[in-house]
Design an enzyme around this catalytic site. Structure first.
Site: not given
Length: 378
Positions: A76, A78, A108, A140-141, A165, A351
């Site tokens: 992803h 984003d 990530d 995706e997030e 990932e 995150h």
């Protein structure tokens, strides 16, 4: 034309903000980062197709070579938002310090595309007989919008897929899903001196909580997968709020909860279980209980444990595969072909403030991707 270096691509990815968020004040499009990826992969001889999935939200599919099957490398584009006050570095600038790359998306997982790019740039493509695909998705997030759209509309089916990932280069063959709902109880407010004047939403919520805790016990007894460290589905009561004053009958109470279902538990079946658990309470209090999803549910995912693809990637990595409890786009891409999750960096950094990827992952990741391209495209 001189092709950009691995570091040039990595810097370009991190410096191009592409935050997705359910909070509109944070949510951005990903067009700028998709345009950069498009230019970089086109320069390597890939055919590139960019699809606007929703306004400002794009998927990219780059293809090298023709034919049926082949390998799909996916990720992803984003990132999550960030808390500026908790970062020691500029989140949108690649910082090299203590043998680590710091920046939002280093692990990530925008940085993964720099590894794909470098492996493809070094590859001698003579003798290729199956295509290599590179997929960069949006959102995706938040909603998994890009992966959902791609799996529903793509006209081709690769033989295999790797999602990059951060798994510390350990192949992941399965993970639980995620369902998050709001239970909203609407009562009737009134002065606390006379309870007969109202309907207390907190008291109804007490009955809801009891029913959900009974369901939690049922899920533990009914479902079991020894391949997971936590072998049963989990149900968590995460957030509750109701009322506004000690001397008022509570007129509204909300509960946020989540369930992490095992692979093989259908989302429709789980929804029926959840609603069935509250059936008696709803019958007792008609029209006062509402269940609303916080986001579209994500099913559990598992690649068949004895599939040759798992054994092949385990051999390339020199590491046994495992299962995890966090979610990825794998349930959607698995609809197309056998899918594994495998990428550089640790999920522990995802995150988090000062997100980083250790330099130790650079050469091994490029090596594994190069070997995967050679194994499944030649």
């Amino acid at each position: 034309m001189q092709l950009p270096s691995f570091l040039d691509v990595y810097r370009g990815l991190i410096s191009t903000s592409s935050i997705s968020s359910s909070d509109p004040s944070w949510d951005q499009g990903n067009q700028a980062v998709i345009e950069k990826l498009s230019d970089w992969f086109a320069a390597l001889g890939f055919d590139v197709d960019v699809t606007e999935v929703e306004p400002g939200k794009y998927n990219l599919l780059a293809q090298k070579g023709q034919g049926e099957g082949g390998l799909l490398l996916a990720g992803h584009s984003d990132t999550v938002p960030f808390d500026q006050g908790r970062w020691s570095f500029d989140p949108h600038q690649l910082t090299e310090k203590d043998n680590k790359f710091y920046g939002l998306g280093t692990a990530d997982m925008k940085g993964f595309f720099a590894f794909i790019y470098e492996a493809a740039k070094r590859m001698d493509w003579k003798g290729q007989n199956k295509p290599l695909y590179v997929l960069a998705t949006c959102d995706e997030e938040t909603t998994m919008l890009g992966a959902r759209h791609f799996s529903a509309h793509t006209p081709f089916k690769p033989d295999y897929c790797i999602i990059g990932e951060p798994t510390s280069l350990v192949p992941v063959r399965g993970h639980k899903g995620h369902v998050a709902n709001v239970v909203r109880v609407t009562g009737k407010s009134g002065h606390s001196s006379d309870p007969s004047l109202g309907v207390n939403a907190i008291e109804i919520m007490h009955e809801v909580l009891f029913a959900l805790m009974q369901l939690r016990d049922t899920l533990i007894k009914q479902y079991h997968n020894p391949g997971f460290a936590i072998p049963s589905p989990t149900l968590n009561l995460g957030h509750i709020h109701g009322g506004d004053s000690a001397n008022r009958i509570c007129g509204c109470c909300e509960l946020h909860y989540d369930v992490r279902p095992l692979p093989g538990i259908s989302l429709d079946g789980l929804d029926n279980l959840l609603r069935g658990a509250l059936k008696e309470v709803e019958a007792k209090w008609p029209g006062r209980i509402e269940i609303v999803p916080l986001h579209e549910p994500i099913p559990g995912y598992e690649c068949q444990h004895d599939h040759p693809f798992i054994h092949g990637i385990e051999e390339l990595c020199g590491t046994p595969s495992q299962t995890v409890n966090y979610c990825t786009e794998a349930p959607f891409l698995q609809q197309l072909c056998p899918t594994l999750v495998l990428g550089p960096g640790s999920i522990d950094q995802a995150h988090q403030p000062d997100e980083f990827l250790a330099f130790d992952f650079i050469d091994p990741t490029i090596d594994v991707l190069s070997k995967a391209m050679r194994k499944y495209c030649f």
